[in-house]
Design a protein around this motif. Structure first.
Motif, PDB file in Angstrom:
ATOM      1  N   TYR A  63       3.590  15.983  11.859  1.00 16.45           N
ATOM      2  CA  TYR A  63       3.347  14.539  12.373  1.00 16.45           C
ATOM      3  C   TYR A  63       2.498  13.901  11.469  1.00 16.45           C
ATOM      4  CZ  TYR A  63       5.828  16.906  16.388  1.00 16.45           C
ATOM      5  OH  TYR A  63       6.740  17.531  17.107  1.00 16.45           O
ATOM      6  N   ILE A  64       1.647  14.394  10.902  1.00 15.04           N
ATOM      7  CA  ILE A  64       0.707  13.693   9.979  1.00 15.04           C
ATOM      8  C   ILE A  64       1.423  13.255   8.555  1.00 15.04           C
ATOM      9  CG2 ILE A  64      -1.152  14.090   8.300  1.00 15.04           C
ATOM     10  CD1 ILE A  64      -2.617  15.920  10.328  1.00 15.04           C
ATOM     11  N   VAL A  65       2.589  13.921   8.279  1.00 10.74           N
ATOM     12  CA  VAL A  65       3.247  13.662   6.961  1.00 10.74           C
ATOM     13  C   VAL A  65       4.226  12.430   7.463  1.00 10.74           C
ATOM     14  CG1 VAL A  65       4.996  14.609   5.427  1.00 10.74           C
ATOM     15  CG2 VAL A  65       3.119  15.882   6.120  1.00 10.74           C
ATOM     16  N   TRP A  66       4.753  12.581   8.730  1.00 14.64           N
ATOM     17  CA  TRP A  66       5.735  11.557   9.179  1.00 14.64           C
ATOM     18  C   TRP A  66       4.889  10.245   9.380  1.00 14.64           C
ATOM     19  CZ3 TRP A  66      10.321  11.163   8.238  1.00 14.64           C
ATOM     20  CH2 TRP A  66      11.156  12.310   8.016  1.00 14.64           C
ATOM     21  N   LEU A  67       3.840  10.093   9.965  1.00 16.81           N
ATOM     22  CA  LEU A  67       3.053   9.085  10.259  1.00 16.81           C
ATOM     23  C   LEU A  67       2.501   8.596   8.847  1.00 16.81           C
ATOM     24  CD1 LEU A  67       1.539   7.098  11.995  1.00 16.81           C
ATOM     25  CD2 LEU A  67      -0.546   8.808  11.873  1.00 16.81           C
ATOM     26  N   GLY A  68       2.156   9.161   7.795  1.00 17.79           N
ATOM     27  CA  GLY A  68       1.689   8.809   6.613  1.00 17.79           C
ATOM     28  C   GLY A  68       2.949   7.970   5.900  1.00 17.79           C
ATOM     29  N   LEU A  69       4.173   8.418   5.897  1.00 21.99           N
ATOM     30  CA  LEU A  69       5.252   7.908   5.248  1.00 21.99           C
ATOM     31  C   LEU A  69       5.727   6.805   6.190  1.00 21.99           C
ATOM     32  CD1 LEU A  69       7.610   8.289   3.564  1.00 21.99           C
ATOM     33  CD2 LEU A  69       9.222   9.546   5.509  1.00 21.99           C
ATOM     34  N   ILE A  70       5.376   6.563   7.439  1.00 24.12           N
ATOM     35  CA  ILE A  70       5.844   5.504   8.086  1.00 24.12           C
ATOM     36  C   ILE A  70       4.837   4.340   7.809  1.00 24.12           C
ATOM     37  CG2 ILE A  70       5.789   4.506  10.349  1.00 24.12           C
ATOM     38  CD1 ILE A  70       6.942   7.080  11.511  1.00 24.12           C
ATOM     39  N   ILE A  71       3.446   4.558   7.778  1.00 22.40           N
ATOM     40  CA  ILE A  71       2.641   3.833   7.367  1.00 22.40           C
ATOM     41  C   ILE A  71       3.094   3.168   6.117  1.00 22.40           C
ATOM     42  CG2 ILE A  71       0.141   3.198   6.856  1.00 22.40           C
ATOM     43  CD1 ILE A  71      -0.404   5.185   9.210  1.00 22.40           C
ATOM     44  N   PHE A  72       3.226   3.837   5.211  1.00 21.62           N
ATOM     45  CA  PHE A  72       3.648   3.652   3.616  1.00 21.62           C
ATOM     46  C   PHE A  72       4.672   2.738   3.669  1.00 21.62           C
ATOM     47  CE2 PHE A  72       5.371   4.181  -0.518  1.00 21.62           C
ATOM     48  CZ  PHE A  72       4.594   3.914  -1.290  1.00 21.62           C
ATOM     49  N   VAL A  73       5.738   2.898   4.227  1.00 17.69           N
ATOM     50  CA  VAL A  73       7.056   2.147   4.228  1.00 17.69           C
ATOM     51  C   VAL A  73       6.663   0.630   5.101  1.00 17.69           C
ATOM     52  CG1 VAL A  73       9.467   2.088   5.241  1.00 17.69           C
ATOM     53  CG2 VAL A  73       8.313   3.969   3.867  1.00 17.69           C
ATOM     54  N   TYR A  74       5.860   0.881   5.875  1.00 18.63           N
ATOM     55  CA  TYR A  74       5.427  -0.300   6.937  1.00 18.63           C
ATOM     56  C   TYR A  74       4.754  -1.360   6.007  1.00 18.63           C
ATOM     57  CZ  TYR A  74       3.118  -3.725   9.764  1.00 18.63           C
ATOM     58  OH  TYR A  74       2.679  -4.792  10.408  1.00 18.63           O
ATOM     59  N   LEU A  75       3.766  -0.772   5.231  1.00 14.42           N
ATOM     60  CA  LEU A  75       3.030  -1.640   4.146  1.00 14.42           C
ATOM     61  C   LEU A  75       3.934  -2.265   2.976  1.00 14.42           C
ATOM     62  CD1 LEU A  75      -0.586   0.366   4.163  1.00 14.42           C
ATOM     63  CD2 LEU A  75       0.139  -1.646   5.539  1.00 14.42           C
ATOM     64  N   GLY A  76       4.817  -1.422   2.679  1.00 14.19           N
ATOM     65  CA  GLY A  76       5.671  -1.757   1.423  1.00 14.19           C
ATOM     66  C   GLY A  76       6.548  -2.916   1.833  1.00 14.19           C
ATOM     67  N   GLN A  77       7.108  -2.885   3.236  1.00 13.29           N
ATOM     68  CA  GLN A  77       7.996  -3.677   3.598  1.00 13.29           C
ATOM     69  C   GLN A  77       7.036  -5.105   3.968  1.00 13.29           C
ATOM     70  OE1 GLN A  77      11.197  -3.954   3.614  1.00 13.29           O
ATOM     71  NE2 GLN A  77      11.536  -2.049   2.778  1.00 13.29           N
ATOM     72  N   ARG A  78       5.957  -4.990   4.331  1.00 13.39           N
ATOM     73  CA  ARG A  78       5.319  -6.400   4.869  1.00 13.39           C
ATOM     74  C   ARG A  78       5.021  -6.838   3.674  1.00 13.39           C
ATOM     75  NH1 ARG A  78      -0.433  -6.032   7.570  1.00 13.39           N
ATOM     76  NH2 ARG A  78      -0.815  -5.031   5.116  1.00 13.39           N
ATOM     77  N   SER A  79       4.495  -6.307   2.377  1.00 11.63           N
ATOM     78  CA  SER A  79       4.138  -6.874   1.375  1.00 11.63           C
ATOM     79  C   SER A  79       5.303  -7.648   0.641  1.00 11.63           C
ATOM     80  CB  SER A  79       3.574  -6.042   0.198  1.00 11.63           C
ATOM     81  OG  SER A  79       4.408  -5.310  -0.210  1.00 11.63           O
ATOM     82  N   THR A  80       6.648  -7.193   0.723  1.00 10.16           N
ATOM     83  CA  THR A  80       7.699  -7.538   0.176  1.00 10.16           C
ATOM     84  C   THR A  80       8.343  -8.682   0.820  1.00 10.16           C
ATOM     85  OG1 THR A  80       8.958  -5.952   1.151  1.00 10.16           O
ATOM     86  CG2 THR A  80       8.540  -5.562  -1.034  1.00 10.16           C
ATOM     87  N   SER A  81       8.122  -8.503   2.196  1.00  8.65           N
ATOM     88  CA  SER A  81       8.879  -9.920   3.239  1.00  8.65           C
ATOM     89  C   SER A  81       7.831 -11.107   2.959  1.00  8.65           C
ATOM     90  CB  SER A  81       8.794  -9.451   4.659  1.00  8.65           C
ATOM     91  OG  SER A  81       7.855  -9.053   5.183  1.00  8.65           O
ATOM     92  N   ASN A  82       6.538 -10.834   2.517  1.00  9.29           N
ATOM     93  CA  ASN A  82       5.734 -11.925   2.136  1.00  9.29           C
ATOM     94  C   ASN A  82       6.062 -12.699   0.899  1.00  9.29           C
ATOM     95  OD1 ASN A  82       4.537 -11.605   4.736  1.00  9.29           O
ATOM     96  ND2 ASN A  82       2.556 -10.565   3.844  1.00  9.29           N
ATOM     97  N   ASN A  83       6.412 -11.879  -0.051  1.00 10.10           N
ATOM     98  CA  ASN A  83       6.682 -12.551  -1.151  1.00 10.10           C
ATOM     99  C   ASN A  83       7.988 -13.289  -1.375  1.00 10.10           C
ATOM    100  OD1 ASN A  83       4.393 -11.445  -2.293  1.00 10.10           O
ATOM    101  ND2 ASN A  83       5.302  -9.672  -2.962  1.00 10.10           N
ATOM    102  N   GLU A  84       8.928 -12.879  -0.538  1.00 17.01           N
ATOM    103  CA  GLU A  84      10.317 -13.456  -0.317  1.00 17.01           C
ATOM    104  C   GLU A  84      10.334 -14.940   0.351  1.00 17.01           C
ATOM    105  OE1 GLU A  84      12.708 -10.620   1.154  1.00 17.01           O
ATOM    106  OE2 GLU A  84      12.777  -9.071  -0.334  1.00 17.01           O
ATOM    107  N   HIS A  85       9.547 -14.957   1.153  1.00 18.30           N
ATOM    108  CA  HIS A  85       9.469 -16.174   1.847  1.00 18.30           C
ATOM    109  C   HIS A  85       8.678 -17.423   1.101  1.00 18.30           C
ATOM    110  CE1 HIS A  85      11.419 -14.814   5.246  1.00 18.30           C
ATOM    111  NE2 HIS A  85      10.486 -13.912   5.362  1.00 18.30           N
TER     112      HIS A  85
END
Length: 58
Positions: free
Chosen positions: A36-58
């Protein structure tokens, strides 16, 4: 389509360290929450990556 460099680095690291990560997770004496630690780390990484790209696209 541009590939996020951090995502590319994560994929490369996973390919290199998959045997070690698998061994670490499946040890018999390991804590039950390790996968679950591995999955949580992956989810946080993807969330932060998506959040930064959606800010750049607008």
């Amino acid at each position: 389509m541009r590939i996020n460099p951090a995502l590319l680095l994560l994929i490369l690291l996973l390919i290199v360290f998959t045997p070690s990560i698998h061994e670490w997770i499946t040890e018999t004496q390991s804590a039950w929450y390790r996968p679950y630690i591995v999955w949580l780390g992956l989810i946080i990484f993807v969330y932060l990556g998506q959040r930064s790209t959606s800010n750049n696209e607008h």
